[in-house]
Structure formats: structure tokens, C-alpha cells
Design a protein around this motif. Structure first.
Motif, PDB file in Angstrom:
ATOM      1  N   MET A 161      45.221  39.827  39.793  1.00 47.71           N
ATOM      2  CA  MET A 161      43.907  39.208  40.004  1.00 47.71           C
ATOM      3  C   MET A 161      43.231  39.839  41.225  1.00 47.71           C
ATOM      4  O   MET A 161      43.875  40.070  42.233  1.00 47.71           O
ATOM      5  CB  MET A 161      44.078  37.704  40.202  1.00 47.71           C
ATOM      6  CG  MET A 161      42.859  36.952  39.795  1.00 47.71           C
ATOM      7  SD  MET A 161      43.156  35.278  39.219  1.00 47.71           S
ATOM      8  CE  MET A 161      43.714  34.409  40.645  1.00 47.71           C
ATOM      9  N   SER A 162      41.964  40.090  41.126  1.00 48.65           N
ATOM     10  CA  SER A 162      41.285  40.766  42.225  1.00 48.65           C
ATOM     11  C   SER A 162      41.038  39.805  43.383  1.00 48.65           C
ATOM     12  O   SER A 162      41.039  38.595  43.208  1.00 48.65           O
ATOM     13  CB  SER A 162      39.951  41.323  41.745  1.00 48.65           C
ATOM     14  OG  SER A 162      39.050  40.249  41.563  1.00 48.65           O
ATOM     15  N   ARG A 163      40.839  40.386  44.552  1.00 46.71           N
ATOM     16  CA  ARG A 163      40.584  39.584  45.734  1.00 46.71           C
ATOM     17  C   ARG A 163      39.331  38.720  45.528  1.00 46.71           C
ATOM     18  O   ARG A 163      39.275  37.569  45.928  1.00 46.71           O
ATOM     19  CB  ARG A 163      40.390  40.532  46.915  1.00 46.71           C
ATOM     20  CG  ARG A 163      40.163  39.790  48.204  1.00 46.71           C
ATOM     21  CD  ARG A 163      40.039  40.750  49.352  1.00 46.71           C
ATOM     22  NE  ARG A 163      39.312  40.092  50.430  1.00 46.71           N
ATOM     23  CZ  ARG A 163      38.893  40.727  51.504  1.00 46.71           C
ATOM     24  NH1 ARG A 163      39.123  42.002  51.645  1.00 46.71           N
ATOM     25  NH2 ARG A 163      38.241  40.077  52.447  1.00 46.71           N
ATOM     26  N   ASP A 164      38.359  39.310  44.847  1.00 39.39           N
ATOM     27  CA  ASP A 164      37.107  38.592  44.604  1.00 39.39           C
ATOM     28  C   ASP A 164      37.351  37.319  43.796  1.00 39.39           C
ATOM     29  O   ASP A 164      36.861  36.254  44.139  1.00 39.39           O
ATOM     30  CB  ASP A 164      36.138  39.519  43.868  1.00 39.39           C
ATOM     31  CG  ASP A 164      34.754  38.902  43.779  1.00 39.39           C
ATOM     32  OD1 ASP A 164      34.206  38.559  44.843  1.00 39.39           O
ATOM     33  OD2 ASP A 164      34.245  38.755  42.656  1.00 39.39           O
ATOM     34  N   ARG A 165      38.159  37.448  42.731  1.00 40.23           N
ATOM     35  CA  ARG A 165      38.426  36.291  41.880  1.00 40.23           C
ATOM     36  C   ARG A 165      39.177  35.213  42.659  1.00 40.23           C
ATOM     37  O   ARG A 165      38.879  34.026  42.535  1.00 40.23           O
ATOM     38  CB  ARG A 165      39.256  36.717  40.652  1.00 40.23           C
ATOM     39  CG  ARG A 165      38.548  37.664  39.705  1.00 40.23           C
ATOM     40  CD  ARG A 165      38.040  36.976  38.439  1.00 40.23           C
ATOM     41  NE  ARG A 165      39.068  36.242  37.708  1.00 40.23           N
ATOM     42  CZ  ARG A 165      39.820  36.760  36.746  1.00 40.23           C
ATOM     43  NH1 ARG A 165      39.712  38.041  36.460  1.00 40.23           N
ATOM     44  NH2 ARG A 165      40.667  36.006  36.087  1.00 40.23           N
ATOM     45  N   VAL A 166      40.175  35.649  43.454  1.00 41.50           N
ATOM     46  CA  VAL A 166      40.943  34.689  44.256  1.00 41.50           C
ATOM     47  C   VAL A 166      40.013  33.928  45.192  1.00 41.50           C
ATOM     48  O   VAL A 166      40.017  32.698  45.253  1.00 41.50           O
ATOM     49  CB  VAL A 166      42.044  35.415  45.068  1.00 41.50           C
ATOM     50  CG1 VAL A 166      42.754  34.423  45.981  1.00 41.50           C
ATOM     51  CG2 VAL A 166      43.026  36.090  44.138  1.00 41.50           C
ATOM     52  N   GLU A 167      39.189  34.699  45.923  1.00 39.91           N
ATOM     53  CA  GLU A 167      38.282  34.049  46.880  1.00 39.91           C
ATOM     54  C   GLU A 167      37.353  33.073  46.187  1.00 39.91           C
ATOM     55  O   GLU A 167      37.141  31.957  46.647  1.00 39.91           O
ATOM     56  CB  GLU A 167      37.467  35.107  47.621  1.00 39.91           C
ATOM     57  CG  GLU A 167      38.206  35.672  48.813  1.00 39.91           C
ATOM     58  CD  GLU A 167      37.311  36.557  49.656  1.00 39.91           C
ATOM     59  OE1 GLU A 167      36.080  36.435  49.518  1.00 39.91           O
ATOM     60  OE2 GLU A 167      37.851  37.363  50.425  1.00 39.91           O
ATOM     61  N   ARG A 168      36.801  33.493  45.073  1.00 44.03           N
ATOM     62  CA  ARG A 168      35.897  32.604  44.342  1.00 44.03           C
ATOM     63  C   ARG A 168      36.594  31.308  43.947  1.00 44.03           C
ATOM     64  O   ARG A 168      36.041  30.217  44.102  1.00 44.03           O
ATOM     65  CB  ARG A 168      35.367  33.293  43.083  1.00 44.03           C
ATOM     66  CG  ARG A 168      34.161  34.172  43.348  1.00 44.03           C
ATOM     67  CD  ARG A 168      33.839  34.986  42.099  1.00 44.03           C
ATOM     68  NE  ARG A 168      32.995  36.121  42.424  1.00 44.03           N
ATOM     69  CZ  ARG A 168      31.662  36.044  42.470  1.00 44.03           C
ATOM     70  NH1 ARG A 168      31.051  34.931  42.201  1.00 44.03           N
ATOM     71  NH2 ARG A 168      30.963  37.112  42.796  1.00 44.03           N
ATOM     72  N   ALA A 169      37.840  31.458  43.465  1.00 46.25           N
ATOM     73  CA  ALA A 169      38.588  30.270  43.052  1.00 46.25           C
ATOM     74  C   ALA A 169      38.847  29.361  44.249  1.00 46.25           C
ATOM     75  O   ALA A 169      38.665  28.140  44.174  1.00 46.25           O
ATOM     76  CB  ALA A 169      39.905  30.698  42.407  1.00 46.25           C
ATOM     77  N   VAL A 170      39.249  29.973  45.382  1.00 53.25           N
ATOM     78  CA  VAL A 170      39.541  29.178  46.576  1.00 53.25           C
ATOM     79  C   VAL A 170      38.300  28.427  47.043  1.00 53.25           C
ATOM     80  O   VAL A 170      38.326  27.220  47.278  1.00 53.25           O
ATOM     81  CB  VAL A 170      40.083  30.081  47.711  1.00 53.25           C
ATOM     82  CG1 VAL A 170      40.122  29.320  49.025  1.00 53.25           C
ATOM     83  CG2 VAL A 170      41.465  30.602  47.356  1.00 53.25           C
ATOM     84  N   ALA A 187      35.676  27.670  45.341  1.00 57.94           N
ATOM     85  CA  ALA A 187      35.238  26.683  44.358  1.00 57.94           C
ATOM     86  C   ALA A 187      35.970  25.362  44.558  1.00 57.94           C
ATOM     87  O   ALA A 187      35.411  24.289  44.364  1.00 57.94           O
ATOM     88  CB  ALA A 187      35.476  27.212  42.948  1.00 57.94           C
ATOM     89  N   VAL A 188      37.246  25.435  44.974  1.00 57.73           N
ATOM     90  CA  VAL A 188      38.001  24.212  45.242  1.00 57.73           C
ATOM     91  C   VAL A 188      37.645  23.659  46.625  1.00 57.73           C
ATOM     92  O   VAL A 188      37.466  22.462  46.815  1.00 57.73           O
ATOM     93  CB  VAL A 188      39.527  24.481  45.159  1.00 57.73           C
ATOM     94  CG1 VAL A 188      40.304  23.221  45.501  1.00 57.73           C
ATOM     95  CG2 VAL A 188      39.884  24.989  43.776  1.00 57.73           C
ATOM     96  N   LEU A 189      37.546  24.580  47.587  1.00 58.34           N
ATOM     97  CA  LEU A 189      37.348  24.191  48.975  1.00 58.34           C
ATOM     98  C   LEU A 189      36.027  23.449  49.185  1.00 58.34           C
ATOM     99  O   LEU A 189      35.949  22.478  49.943  1.00 58.34           O
ATOM    100  CB  LEU A 189      37.383  25.452  49.844  1.00 58.34           C
ATOM    101  CG  LEU A 189      38.007  25.286  51.236  1.00 58.34           C
ATOM    102  CD1 LEU A 189      39.394  24.691  51.098  1.00 58.34           C
ATOM    103  CD2 LEU A 189      38.076  26.644  51.940  1.00 58.34           C
ATOM    104  N   ARG A 190      34.991  23.918  48.483  1.00 55.87           N
ATOM    105  CA  ARG A 190      33.662  23.386  48.746  1.00 55.87           C
ATOM    106  C   ARG A 190      33.563  21.873  48.515  1.00 55.87           C
ATOM    107  O   ARG A 190      33.168  21.139  49.437  1.00 55.87           O
ATOM    108  CB  ARG A 190      32.615  24.136  47.921  1.00 55.87           C
ATOM    109  CG  ARG A 190      31.251  24.150  48.580  1.00 55.87           C
ATOM    110  CD  ARG A 190      30.376  25.212  47.950  1.00 55.87           C
ATOM    111  NE  ARG A 190      30.130  24.900  46.568  1.00 55.87           N
ATOM    112  CZ  ARG A 190      28.974  24.400  46.111  1.00 55.87           C
ATOM    113  NH1 ARG A 190      27.976  24.180  46.946  1.00 55.87           N
ATOM    114  NH2 ARG A 190      28.807  24.134  44.848  1.00 55.87           N
ATOM    115  N   PRO A 191      33.951  21.376  47.327  1.00 52.64           N
ATOM    116  CA  PRO A 191      33.890  19.921  47.163  1.00 52.64           C
ATOM    117  C   PRO A 191      34.801  19.175  48.129  1.00 52.64           C
ATOM    118  O   PRO A 191      34.424  18.093  48.622  1.00 52.64           O
ATOM    119  CB  PRO A 191      34.349  19.699  45.716  1.00 52.64           C
ATOM    120  CG  PRO A 191      34.806  20.991  45.205  1.00 52.64           C
ATOM    121  CD  PRO A 191      34.318  22.068  46.076  1.00 52.64           C
TER     122      PRO A 191
END
Lengths: 312, 288
Positions: free
Chosen positions: B1-10, B12-16
Motif C-alpha cells: 500500500m502506498s504512503r498516500d493511501r495509508v495517510e489518507r486512511a489514517v 479519515a479515521v483521525l478527523r472524526p
């Protein structure tokens, strides 16, 4: 004709501004100047009623204030308190602003809710914190003991030094000072949040889009594109919060009364004035405070001018 | 998985999580204030950790106690609310009467020293209350205005007018000059133009500024403490609450009711004008 209109406008302008100038002069500038004078006089609270403008001048007050250990101790406390609170408030404000950057359902309610600590009366919010942190019936200690297994309740606001065990080491912690800093971060992050969110929503989106296309990750986009554009606002916030926190009186006075290692300079001024009833010494102390402030103000104005120079 | 995808996933969870965390941190103390004010004191001491609402044990006695006049055994907050209302309203009215023409002049009219006036106001805005407190304390003592609400109002006006001018002038600047020129051509004088054209157009900003002044005057503590402490009948609500919280006889729950009483007007006013207020305060920041 044009010239007379302009002259007329100039006169009207000054006329319209006169009430403002009069009250600022009467209630801010003249008292400030007078404060300097009082600082050089021997004035006690009992003879305040008849203290004249031209009493004998003396530098005793400054000698007294500068010669006391209390000044240097409270100055150290003030610097620690100011630095901690300013950094905490701006960091929290930045995190909150980033979290709220993109629209979502209910965003305007969340935004308004986050501003409440800032607009609510200081007496009420300090009072609630005192109740919540109370060692006997405060909810924080109750939960701390039940959920985290604290042995004893923590006297957040009256304990000067506590110990925290980290990796088997007992680390001394200035409990009350840290609590006051946490309060300050809680109460003033909304101010930073408001300004940072306003700036964020005014940022042009195209650079970030281009970076996304070029494969920059969200963290990289923040680090290299968003943060640099926020820096000017952050710099202004740092100066503003530093100036205000350095002189903050209400919060510390209402939370701890200046006890347990939280005696900041403004609380000391208040004590000199009302407890020791030494108006002259209080004025001398506050003049020293103002001197620090003028330096900070100078830095702020210099910063503003430099920014304007960059823009034009 | 690319760094971009990981960051986006993190993120996406972190924000709420972050948003909920902030909401709890900002609202929980106010919720606690409300709940505690409605409980009998014995209940608070028996179950200190509870913030649940137990409908069978709710009481309004705390509010009766805090609002009732001192002569009838209460804490007399109704009278204190009255003092605060008088002080805050007077501050708003006078501050606006002074600031509106001043802001107009600074934003529209070219006169000698216009630029200096702005930095003068900035300095006043930033200057700390504690430094001004001493000379004002001495001055008001000498003028025998200590213990009077008039002295307090004067201080609040001086402290709020510079901010008010800053907020209003940014708004005046957004009104097209051509609208005003039309008025001038039609034979209105400058004051007429302000009253008939600019002021109605700037009404949102005037409301926001008035709200801001009201909040500052209502919430203020230090000057009220210095000037009014010896005169109980003149106390503002902030001062009243601070004074009472030091006494052992008044139960915490009653003081919580007092906290709700002084917080509610400000928070209601804030929610009514939030959008205008935020815009007025940050209108300089957006330009960077």
C-alpha cells in the motif's frame, strides 16, 4: 471644489474621531503616564485620596521591587506560564482548524460550540474547572480513581509539586502550574482556531490540487504548502497570545489565587495593591510589566511592517 | 500500500476522532455545570462521578436560592444580573455611539494622522488591564467614582472602542464609495450620509460589534473587583459569583446555578450572532 471637499472631509474626519480620542486619552493614555509617575512616588492605599501629582519623586519602589526574590520567581513563573499556554493554545487551535477544514454535516454547529470556552464568562468557567478538579467531589478525581486506578486524589490546583513515575523514575511535576496552563490552552484555543480556520478557508486550492496530482501525500501537502501559508497568521497569533497571556490576571487569580507556584506577575501586582496596600510598589511592578510589553509590541509592529513590505 | 493511501486512511479515521474529542472537551464542562446546578448537594457528595441526569432527583431549589434577594435568605443574583445588564447595555450604547463615527472617519475620510490613529488603537487594544488598573483605581478614588457603575462603564468603553473601531472600519471599507457619493450629490452632508446610507448597510457589523462589547462588559472581572468590591449592592454577576465561591456556607450546587445564570445570556447571544461575530473579528486575517 474638489479641494474644499477634501478639506471639509478632513475636518469632519477629525471631528468624528474626537470622542474616541478623548476617551482613549482620558481613560488609557493619561492613566498610563500617571502610573509611571506613581511608580516613582511613595503612595500607600490610605493616602491615595490626597496623593498629589507633584509629590516627591523617589526610586525606592523600583529598588524594593527589583531587589525582592519574589519578582524574579514570579517572572520565571510568568515566562513558563506564557510560553506553555501560548504554544498549547495555538497548537490546539491549529489541530481543530485542520479537522474542520472540509465541510461536513453539522460543521457550523461544531465551529460555534468550539468557541464557547472563549466567550463564556471567565468567572463561571474557572469555577466549573475548580469544581471538576476538586479532590473531594470532583469528577476528574473520581473517574481517575475508578478508571485509571489513581491511589490518591490529585490536588490539581493546590499542589505545587507532584511526582509522576515514568519508566520507574520519579519525575517532579509542577502540578498547579501545568493545570493553569491546560486551562489557558482550553480557554484560548478557540481564538487561534477562529483565525486559522478563516485563513484556511481563504487559501487558494489550485496549488494543493497540483501537488496532489504530482503525488504529494496529505502530510506532505500540509508540511510544504498549507503550513507555510499559515505561518504569517501563526506568527501574529504567537505575538498576540504572548502579550495577553503575559499580563493575564483573571484566570490565575480565580483558579489558584496565585498559590502553589502559580504566582504570575499580574497577580503579584494585585497583591501589592490590595494586600500590602503599597500603591507605589504595585505601580512600579506594573511599569516593569509594561516595559516588557512594549518590547513585545515593538516586535509585533515590526512583524506587521515586514509582512506589508513583503506583500507590496 | 502506498504512503498516500495509508495517510489518507489514517486521517479519515483521525478527523472524526479529533472533532469528537474537541467537542467533548469544550462542551463537557458546560454540561457538567448545568447538571450539577440541578442536583441537591447531598446527591453530589454521595455520587461525585455521575453526570447522568436523574429526573426523580432534579431540583430547582438551587436557582431559587441563588436568585432570591439577600434579605430573603438568597444570594441576590437577580439584583446582580440587573447591575450587569445596566453596565453592559450602557457600555454597548455609548461605545457604538462613539465607535461608529470614529470607524467611519478612519475608513473613509482622509485626514492628517489617520494612519497613526490606527496604530494608537492597536496599542490600546493590546495594553493589559492590570497596568491600567492602578492609576484608574487611584483616579476613581480621587474623583469618588469608586463604587459607582459609571466609572466601570467608562473603563469598559475605553477598552472596547478601539476593537469596535477595528471591526467596524473593515466593514465600512466593503461598502462601495459610489453609493455614498450618490448621497452626497443628492445634497446630504457627511453625517447625513452616515446616518441614512452607510449605517443601515453596516447594520450586521454594528450588531456583531455591539454583541462583542456586551460580552466583554458582562464577563469582565478585574475592574469590577477593584472598583466595586466594597459595595455589595453594586456588584456585577461575575464579581458576585467570584465573591460567593470563597464562602463555605454557600453550597457548590447553588454556585453552579449562579454560573449557569451568568453564562446563559452570553452563550445565547453568541449563538444568535456567531457568524457575524466570527467574520467581524477575523476580517483582517483572511487577507493574510
Amino acid at each position: 471644489m474638489a479641494r474644499t471637499l477634501r478639506q471639509h472631509d478632513a475636518r469632519t474626519g477629525l471631528l468624528l474621531l474626537t470622542p474616541t480620542l478623548v476617551i482613549v486619552l482620558a481613560v488609557v493614555l493619561v492613566p498610563l503616564a500617571w502610573s509611571v509617575l506613581i511608580a516613582f512616588q511613595r503612595v500607600r492605599l490610605i493616602d491615595v485620596g490626597r496623593a498629589g501629582l507633584f509629590d516627591e519623586l523617589t526610586s525606592d519602589n523600583f529598588a524594593r521591587v527589583l531587589g525582592s526574590d519574589v519578582l524574579w520567581r514570579s517572572l520565571r513563573t510568568t515566562v513558563a506560564y506564557t510560553a506553555g499556554s501560548t504554544v498549547l493554545a495555538i497548537a490546539l487551535g491549529l489541530v481543530a482548524a485542520l479537522a474542520l477544514r472540509r465541510p461536513f454535516p453539522g460543521r457550523s454547529f461544531v465551529r460555534a460550540a468550539m468557541l464557547i470556552p472563549y466567550v463564556a464568562p471567565v468567572v463561571a468557567v474557572t469555577f466549573v474547572w475548580r469544581v471538576l478538579l476538586n479532590p473531594e467531589f470532583g469528577i476528574v478525581n473520581d473517574w481517575g480513581r475508578r478508571l485509571f486506578g489513581w491511589d490518591d486524589p490529585i490536588a490539581f490546583l493546590s499542589q505545587a509539586r507532584g511526582e509522576v513515575t515514568l519508566f520507574g523514575l520519579d519525575v517532579p511535576v509542577p502540578t498547579a502550574l501545568l493545570t493553569v496552563i491546560a486551562f489557558e490552552g482550553w480557554r484560548y484555543f478557540p481564538f487561534a482556531f477562529l483565525f486559522l480556520l478563516a485563513r484556511l478557508s481563504a487559501l487558494p486550492g489550485d496549488v494543493e490540487e497540483a501537488a496532489t496530482v504530482d503525488g504529494a501525500t496529505p502530510a506532505q501537502r500540509f508540511r510544504h504548502i498549507v503550513l507555510p501559508q499559515l505561518m504569517p497568521v501563526i506568527a501574529v497569533l504567537v505575538v498576540l497570545r504572548t502579550i495577553w497571556t503575559f499580563n493575564e490576571f483573571d484566570d490565575v487569580f480565580l483558579l489558584t489565587g496565585g498559590a502553589a507556584g502559580t504566582e504570575v506577575v499580574s497577580v503579584r501586582v494585585y497583591e501589592l495593591l490590595t494586600v500590602q496596600r503599597n500603591v507605589g510598589a504595585a505601580a512600579a511592578q506594573s511599569v516593569l510589566l509594561a516595559a516588557v510589553l512594549v518590547v513585545l509590541l515593538g516586535a509585533y509592529l515590526w512583524l506587521l511592517r515586514r509582512r506589508e513590505g513583503v506583500r507590496s | 500500500m502506498s504512503r498516500d493511501r495509508v495517510e489518507r486512511a489514517v486521517f479519515a479515521v483521525l478527523r472524526p476522532v479529533v472533532i469528537v474529542g474537541f467537542l467533548i472537551a469544550t462542551l463537557l464542562p458546560f454540561y457538567a455545570m448545568l447538571v450539577l446546578s440541578l442536583r441537591p448537594i447531598e446527591d453530589l457528595l454521595r455520587r461525585p462521578g455521575s453526570l447522568a441526569v436523574d429526573l426523580s432527583r432534579l431540583t430547582l431549589d438551587t436557582y431559587v436560592d441563588v436568585l432570591r434577594p439577600v434579605a430573603e435568605g438568597g444570594q441576590g443574583f437577580l439584583g446582580l444580573v440587573g447591575n450587569s445588564a445596566v453596565v453592559a447595555t450602557a457600555s454597548v450604547v455609548v461605545a457604538l455611539l462613539i465607535a461608529v463615527p470614529g470607524a467611519y472617519a478612519v475608513s473613509r475620510l482622509d485626514f492628517f494622522g489617520r494612519r497613526h490613529v490606527s496604530s494608537l488603537f492597536l496599542v490600546v487594544y493590546l495594553f493589559p488591564a492590570i497596568v491600567l488598573a492602578i492609576p484608574l483605581f487611584v483616579l476613581l478614588t480621587q474623583m469618588q467614582l469608586r463604587g459607582s457603575l459609571v466609572g466601570l462603564v467608562l473603563v469598559y468603553i475605553a477598552q472596547t472602542v478601539p476593537v469596535a473601531i477595528y471591526m467596524l472600519k473593515n466593514y465600512f471599507a466593503t461598502i462601495p464609495a459610489s453609493v455614498e457619493e450618490a448621497g452626497l450629490v443628492d445634497g446630504l452632508g457627511r453625517v447625513g450620509v452616515i446616518r441614512r446610507i452607510s449605517l443601515p448597510l453596516a447594520l450586521p457589523s454594528v450588531v456583531a460589534t455591539g454583541t462583542f462589547v456586551f460580552m466583554i462588559a458582562w464577563n469582565e472581572f478585574l475592574f469590577a473587583l477593584l472598583f466595586l468590591v466594597e459595595r455589595r449592592d453594586r456588584w456585577t454577576v461575575s464579581l458576585g459569583l467570584a465573591q460567593l465561591s470563597g464562602s463555605i456556607e454557600v453550597p457548590t450546587t447553588v454556585l453552579m446555578a449562579g454560573s449557569v445564570v451568568i453564562t446563559l445570556p452570553v452563550v445565547l447571544l453568541f449563538f444568535l450572532t456567531e457568524r457575524l461575530l466570527s467574520q467581524g473579528l477575523t476580517s483582517g486575517a483572511e487577507k493574510g
